[in-house]
Structures are given as C-alpha cells and as structure tokens.
Design a protein around this motif. Structure first.
Motif, PDB file in Angstrom:
ATOM      1  N   ALA A   1       9.879   7.431  -9.881  1.00 13.99           N
ATOM      2  CA  ALA A   1      10.243   6.015  -9.809  1.00 13.99           C
ATOM      3  C   ALA A   1       9.028   5.179  -9.431  1.00 13.99           C
ATOM      4  O   ALA A   1       8.051   5.687  -8.881  1.00 13.99           O
ATOM      5  CB  ALA A   1      11.362   5.799  -8.797  1.00 13.99           C
ATOM      6  N   ILE A   2       9.144   3.905  -9.728  1.00 16.66           N
ATOM      7  CA  ILE A   2       8.158   2.908  -9.326  1.00 16.66           C
ATOM      8  C   ILE A   2       8.818   2.090  -8.221  1.00 16.66           C
ATOM      9  O   ILE A   2       9.933   1.602  -8.404  1.00 16.66           O
ATOM     10  CB  ILE A   2       7.787   1.991 -10.510  1.00 16.66           C
ATOM     11  CG1 ILE A   2       7.195   2.807 -11.655  1.00 16.66           C
ATOM     12  CG2 ILE A   2       6.850   0.873 -10.062  1.00 16.66           C
ATOM     13  CD1 ILE A   2       7.233   2.105 -12.998  1.00 16.66           C
ATOM     14  N   VAL A   3       8.169   1.966  -7.083  1.00 15.06           N
ATOM     15  CA  VAL A   3       8.731   1.230  -5.948  1.00 15.06           C
ATOM     16  C   VAL A   3       7.920  -0.041  -5.752  1.00 15.06           C
ATOM     17  O   VAL A   3       6.706   0.014  -5.573  1.00 15.06           O
ATOM     18  CB  VAL A   3       8.700   2.071  -4.654  1.00 15.06           C
ATOM     19  CG1 VAL A   3       9.268   1.274  -3.482  1.00 15.06           C
ATOM     20  CG2 VAL A   3       9.469   3.367  -4.846  1.00 15.06           C
ATOM     21  N   VAL A   4       8.602  -1.184  -5.798  1.00 14.02           N
ATOM     22  CA  VAL A   4       7.955  -2.477  -5.569  1.00 14.02           C
ATOM     23  C   VAL A   4       8.208  -2.859  -4.119  1.00 14.02           C
ATOM     24  O   VAL A   4       9.353  -3.127  -3.738  1.00 14.02           O
ATOM     25  CB  VAL A   4       8.513  -3.568  -6.513  1.00 14.02           C
ATOM     26  CG1 VAL A   4       7.757  -4.866  -6.322  1.00 14.02           C
ATOM     27  CG2 VAL A   4       8.465  -3.116  -7.961  1.00 14.02           C
ATOM     28  N   LEU A   5       7.164  -2.843  -3.312  1.00 15.96           N
ATOM     29  CA  LEU A   5       7.330  -3.208  -1.903  1.00 15.96           C
ATOM     30  C   LEU A   5       7.653  -4.690  -1.777  1.00 15.96           C
ATOM     31  O   LEU A   5       7.161  -5.519  -2.548  1.00 15.96           O
ATOM     32  CB  LEU A   5       6.074  -2.866  -1.100  1.00 15.96           C
ATOM     33  CG  LEU A   5       5.738  -1.381  -0.975  1.00 15.96           C
ATOM     34  CD1 LEU A   5       4.534  -1.194  -0.059  1.00 15.96           C
ATOM     35  CD2 LEU A   5       6.913  -0.567  -0.467  1.00 15.96           C
ATOM     36  N   ALA A   6       8.492  -5.020  -0.814  1.00 19.79           N
ATOM     37  CA  ALA A   6       8.943  -6.395  -0.603  1.00 19.79           C
ATOM     38  C   ALA A   6       7.811  -7.264  -0.079  1.00 19.79           C
ATOM     39  O   ALA A   6       6.783  -6.779   0.381  1.00 19.79           O
ATOM     40  CB  ALA A   6      10.112  -6.407   0.380  1.00 19.79           C
ATOM     41  N   GLY A   7       8.048  -8.548  -0.124  1.00 17.29           N
ATOM     42  CA  GLY A   7       7.072  -9.498   0.378  1.00 17.29           C
ATOM     43  C   GLY A   7       6.086  -9.885  -0.702  1.00 17.29           C
ATOM     44  O   GLY A   7       6.098  -9.353  -1.800  1.00 17.29           O
ATOM     45  N   GLY A   8       5.260 -10.807  -0.378  1.00 21.19           N
ATOM     46  CA  GLY A   8       4.254 -11.208  -1.350  1.00 21.19           C
ATOM     47  C   GLY A   8       4.847 -11.990  -2.499  1.00 21.19           C
ATOM     48  O   GLY A   8       5.994 -12.406  -2.498  1.00 21.19           O
ATOM     49  N   GLU A   9       4.037 -12.159  -3.508  1.00 19.27           N
ATOM     50  CA  GLU A   9       4.459 -12.949  -4.659  1.00 19.27           C
ATOM     51  C   GLU A   9       5.122 -12.053  -5.702  1.00 19.27           C
ATOM     52  O   GLU A   9       4.960 -10.843  -5.675  1.00 19.27           O
ATOM     53  CB  GLU A   9       3.254 -13.690  -5.255  1.00 19.27           C
ATOM     54  CG  GLU A   9       2.348 -12.828  -6.103  1.00 19.27           C
ATOM     55  CD  GLU A   9       1.387 -11.942  -5.326  1.00 19.27           C
ATOM     56  OE1 GLU A   9       0.888 -10.999  -5.941  1.00 19.27           O
ATOM     57  OE2 GLU A   9       1.150 -12.174  -4.143  1.00 19.27           O
ATOM     58  N   PRO A  10       5.843 -12.653  -6.633  1.00 22.50           N
ATOM     59  CA  PRO A  10       6.535 -11.867  -7.653  1.00 22.50           C
ATOM     60  C   PRO A  10       5.602 -11.129  -8.612  1.00 22.50           C
ATOM     61  O   PRO A  10       6.064 -10.389  -9.461  1.00 22.50           O
ATOM     62  CB  PRO A  10       7.375 -12.906  -8.399  1.00 22.50           C
ATOM     63  CG  PRO A  10       7.498 -14.054  -7.472  1.00 22.50           C
ATOM     64  CD  PRO A  10       6.248 -14.054  -6.645  1.00 22.50           C
TER      65      PRO A  10
END
Length: 156
Positions: free
Chosen positions: A49-58
């Motif tokens: 899987a690819i995990v997109v960490l929260a926070g920051g810009e889209p």
C-alpha cells in the motif's frame, strides 16, 4: 555599589545576544538543509500500500496518485486528523469545511484512484508517532509487510 560583570559573563551575554536572533532567523533553512542531507529519496519498490501521511498540503495526495498509477501498490491509505476547533461552529453556521483526509480522497479519486482502492484509517491521530503506530497496527491486521510512505521533506 555597582558590581562589575567579569569577562566570562560578558562573553556569555554577548553570545546569547548574537545566537538568539541568528537561531530565530535561520532555523527553517538549516532544518531544510539537514532534511536534504538526511532524507533518503529512493526509488520506490512494489509495496502492499501507499500511505499518505496527514497534514501538509494536498500535494502529498498527488504524489500518491503518481505512485499508484505506476502500479507500485494496489491501495492508497489515508489517516484522519481531528477536526479543527472551528469545524463544529462553522458547520452549525452553514459553512462547509473539508477535513484534510477528505481533500486527499477527492484528489485521489479525481485523478483516477478507484474509490475501493482508497482506505481510510478512521481513528483520529494526534501526531506523527501516533499516526505511524496506527498505520503499523492497520498494516499488521491486513498482513502487509511493505509500505510506501508519502510525506514532505520538511515533515520528514
């Protein structure tokens, strides 16, 4: 009777007067430089899987889209930050705010990641350590052993 400062005390005070503003005005560029040196940007390999960490810009979600389209993983995982303090008041006043994960999902879907390939970890995360702990537990329950983590150099 006035007490004179000795030479060591004067050096210490002068050093502080120089170092405090220097640290204030240079900490961001210094941290970015350290990040460029320390962060390993490796070519991603096939993962569960690819995990997109929260926070920051889209923009993190856009990077996940690129990785997904390269066929590096069958799923994209997003985590959930707690809503900001103003969220409930804005909702009561008829103002729609989108939470970070919602923006990520909109970008992922909008750029072609199928809805059934986007997984949201619904537990609220408090910080990066908490987030990685939740991701680790989630991956363990699914039997995943290899993840691609998407974040920003500054976050890293």
């Amino acid at each position: 009777m006035k007490k004179k400062l000795n030479r060591k005390s004067l050096y210490f005070i002068n050093s502080l007067l120089i170092l405090i503003p220097l640290a204030y005005f240079t900490y961001r560029p210094v941290l970015r430089l350290i990040g460029r040196i320390e962060v390993v940007d490796e070519t991603p390999a096939r993962a569960d899987a690819i995990v997109v960490l929260a926070g920051g810009e889209p923009g993190r979600a856009l990077e996940a889209v690129d990785l997904y389209k390269q066929g590096l993983a069958p799923y994209v995982v997003v985590t959930t930050e707690p809503p900001p303090a103003i969220y409930e008041q804005a909702r009561k006043d008829g103002i729609t705010l989108f939470l970070n994960y919602e923006n990520y999902v909109r970008i992922l879907e909008g750029y072609g990641v199928p809805k059934d390939h986007i997984i949201r970890i619904e537990d609220y995360i408090a910080d990066t350590l908490d987030e990685i702990t939740h991701v680790n537990a989630f991956a363990g329950r699914r039997g995943w052993t290899r993840l691609i983590i998407v974040t920003s150099p500054f976050h890293t």
